[in-house]
Design an enzyme around this catalytic site. Structure first.
Site, PDB file in Angstrom:
ATOM      1  CE  LYS A 252     -16.090  -5.518 137.290  1.00 31.50           C
ATOM      2  NZ  LYS A 252     -15.238  -4.947 138.374  1.00 31.50           N
TER       3      LYS A 252
ATOM      4  CB  VAL B 171     -23.676   4.204 140.577  1.00 36.48           C
ATOM      5  CG1 VAL B 171     -23.688   4.576 139.095  1.00 36.48           C
ATOM      6  CG2 VAL B 171     -22.415   3.410 140.913  1.00 36.48           C
TER       7      VAL B 171
ATOM      8  CE  LYS C 156     -19.410  -6.359 139.256  1.00 35.48           C
ATOM      9  NZ  LYS C 156     -19.810  -5.018 139.642  1.00 35.48           N
TER      10      LYS C 156
ATOM     11  NE  ARG D  85     -33.000  -2.215 148.792  1.00 34.28           N
ATOM     12  CZ  ARG D  85     -31.802  -2.779 148.817  1.00 34.28           C
ATOM     13  NH1 ARG D  85     -31.668  -4.013 148.374  1.00 34.28           N
ATOM     14  NH2 ARG D  85     -30.750  -2.148 149.267  1.00 34.28           N
ATOM     15  NE  ARG D  86     -33.870   0.912 152.840  1.00 37.34           N
ATOM     16  CZ  ARG D  86     -32.677   0.703 153.401  1.00 37.34           C
ATOM     17  NH1 ARG D  86     -32.590   0.434 154.690  1.00 37.34           N
ATOM     18  NH2 ARG D  86     -31.582   0.788 152.690  1.00 37.34           N
TER      19      ARG D  86
END
Lengths: 443, 443
Positions: free
Chosen positions: A217, A26, A117, A57-58
């Site tokens: 959801k 995304v 969510k 993260r990396r």
């Protein structure tokens, strides 16, 4: 925010600075669209948007995004606290560190757009309180139904109406699996394998097939529809792993199709809400029945508007990015005029009723002895629990004799107890299929 | 409205005062809902809403609304200029006096909610400019698709995306008529009479069946989708009065159904938009094909979100009131925090291309002589205009010989010219059906 007269994006206008948390499927799409359509965003918001940092993260991983590599950092906490960030997009997912980062962003006055969510359904209240306290926006259209506008219609368009029921297909993986079982007659495992091969299901499909994703959801949709705080743990949850080819066939025989539904509804007396996720049969002429493959759709019944349906791609990088960026434009515009969008509305504080008290109707198939008196003993089992039968039909003879029963509405607890009683009857050899039926109307 | 402390509607909070212009089917429902759900509105807005005046055409008429009769006035102009009105709801319809009243309301600083598609599509620019100038909101969700949230999703949810095409069934009367023609095999006049008997069509059905209503809505949707000013007069418009039972039957033979579509699309090179309303064949498995009776639906194709569809009741008192009141809550909240919602966005200012340049594909049925060389002469007529044929099939023999041709995409002008040429051919006895085909993809 600027001294200009007509054009909003002059060079003397300070751009709004964006921190992006997470750069997976995304996030990558968000960056690509922000960069490609920079001029459109400036025109739609009124000032330019500037990507000021991307937390990953990396470090050092090769990324296919058209931005200055110096924007990447592994220190997300420092990024949201930098002091010059106006807008934060969180697409990391999961509870931590997402929660701490969102809270830090809000405390620093930034508005936040999130697709998370799980976090919203577990601890949304903390986040909304922080947004309220610090006068910032918290938007989350992408958390349910991918690109399908759902949050905004429920929160704003229907704010002058009274929602009675929300029925949604909100998990693409399970819809794909059930659709394949229906159209190709395959069993659950085979359909799941196909979904995995095609990328519609993850290697560990638990969150999808056990209904956890749909339950989060459902909690978010229920909260919006009924102005009440609902947690994922309030949601009655059954997945699709026990749906059999026999269930699908039974559904077909009565003109239905099996879907994993997320359901939120007001109780008949309006005193509470029921929120649940489970497989159910719905009539093939119901608008939700035609939702194929991995598509999502949410069907809303409200007092004045009547029936509404919202349909589209429920997941994927580009659709989710579309929802994130729609929110981004809104919170950016709000920022430009020092305003805030609608806050979380939980004034109604309705009680969440337990599943046992929820009114449902069951479709039950029974393998029975083919002799006189069987129907009488089966009917007695229903009436002992106060459950009224709508239709009963016998199929096959002798060894293959089956009774198929569809009940009227009754408390789910009474229906479940009836199934237990049926399993004890001598004349019933096996309860071959039990499934709830939705979309037939309240009778 | 209560003296309690924690609640936002304390007695020291000044209520927002509402003027309602028009008290017909929609207005009556607006009043009923405002009064019945007073407490909900106060909680959702943050302050109470007070109905301060209702302008009607004729005084003294008996009205079935639960309010003080003194609220009624026949002097709408004085009502909007009273000086204490915060919010004006306009449900009179038509160009005048609606336009003057809305302008006066905005000049007096009130925010306006309107359902007036005709006015918006004829002179929206004047209204939006006045709203901008006076810092007020102008919302109009009810102008297209009744209760279906469309304006907000297009204006806000998709603000981070690029819409490519909008395909809508936005007129319930014509959808009802075409649906009846399809399901019952009746002709246009008979189906229209049935619609009139059932209250789905007016005594003078011109605005609906000639496509004027749909054209106004198409202009509004196109403007929102493409950030461009589009007037009803820019929209190419064809109604359904010439749709015959033969057209419906031809559609069925190729797995299609006939719908009156409102279409707004970006040209292939992105330089302009085409906006049109006309009957078209669409495949029966297209999501819009299942929109039955008087329901409406709008199908949106956008770059990132992919395919979305919004479905629901497109007209009627209660659905329209739901949309009006959703807007009312938003503009009231904005008022409470001295903010404004998104203004009209026309930055893109794309050219509206004439119909002749729009790419379409045609389905053409021809009664032909059943002899060698006919296909060759027909094919030559297409190729002379540079139109490529996708499929051609012969049906019947001798007297009943028919050729059914489906073209590839071509400029509408070239397709229309081809039809003219076909009518001149000696071997063509009659062009029995001509209709555009949509929803087959761009080929």
């Amino acid at each position: 925010m600027g001294e200009q007269s007509s054009e909003p994006h002059k060079s003397d206008v300070r751009p709004l600075k964006i921190a992006l948390l997470g750069c997976g499927v995304v996030g990558t799409e968000v960056v690509r669209l922000l960069v490609t359509h920079q001029a459109d965003f400036a025109a739609r918001v009124g000032v330019p948007l500037e990507l000021a940092g991307i937390a990953v993260r990396r470090a050092g991983r090769r990324r296919d995004v058209p931005v200055d590599p110096d924007l990447f950092t592994t220190d997300a906490a420092a990024l949201v606290r930098r002091g010059d960030i106006d807008l934060v997009i969180e697409v990391i997912g999961g509870i931590e560190p997402a929660r701490s980062l969102i809270l830090a962003a809000l405390e620093n006055g930034a508005s936040v757009v999130t697709a998370n969510k799980a976090l919203l359904a577990e601890d949304g209240a903390t986040l909304f309180a922080a947004a309220e306290k610090h006068g910032a926006d918290l938007y989350y259209e992408a958390s349910v139904g991918g690109a399908i506008p759902l949050i905004r219609p429920l929160r704003e368009s229907l704010a002058g109406d009274r929602v009675r029921r929300v029925l949604g297909i909100v998990n693409g993986t399970t819809n794909f699996v059930l659709d394949r079982m229906d159209t190709e007659g395959t069993g659950f495992s085979e359909a799941l394998e196909e979904a995995q091969e095609l990328g519609y299901a993850e290697a560990d499909p638990t969150a999808d097939v056990e209904g956890f994703d749909a339950a989060a959801k459902a909690a978010i949709l229920a909260g919006l529809a009924f102005h009440t705080r609902v947690l994922a743990s309030d949601v009655h949850r059954e997945g699709i792993t026990e749906v059999t080819a026999i269930d699908i066939e039974s559904a077909r025989a009565m003109g239905c199709v099996v879907k994993l539904l997320a359901i939120a509804e007001l109780s008949a007396d309006g005193s509470g809400v029921g929120v649940r996720v489970h497989p159910a049969m719905i009539p093939r002429d119901h608008p939700l029945a035609s939702v194929r493959e991995a598509y999502n759709a949410v069907f809303v019944e409200s007092a004045a508007a009547g029936q509404l349906m919202f349909y589209g791609a429920g997941a994927g990088g580009a659709p989710t990015a579309s929802a994130v960026l729609g929110d981004l434009v809104t919170v950016a515009r709000n920022r430009v005029q020092s305003a805030r969008g609608a806050a979380a509305s939980t004034y109604a504080q309705l009680e969440v009723h337990p599943m046992g008290e929820t009114l449902t109707r069951y479709h039950i198939s029974l393998a029975v002895d083919d002799r006189a008196g069987v129907l009488a003993s089966v009917a007695a089992a229903f009436s002992r629990q106060g459950v009224s039968i709508q239709t009963v039909r016998q199929e096959g003879r002798g060894e293959d004799a089956q009774l198929v029963v569809v009940t009227h509405q009754a408390a789910d607890r009474a229906l479940a107890a009836t199934v237990n009683d049926l399993e004890e009857l001598d004349s019933v050899r096996e309860v071959t299929s039990v499934m709830r039926v939705e979309g037939l109307g309240d009778k």
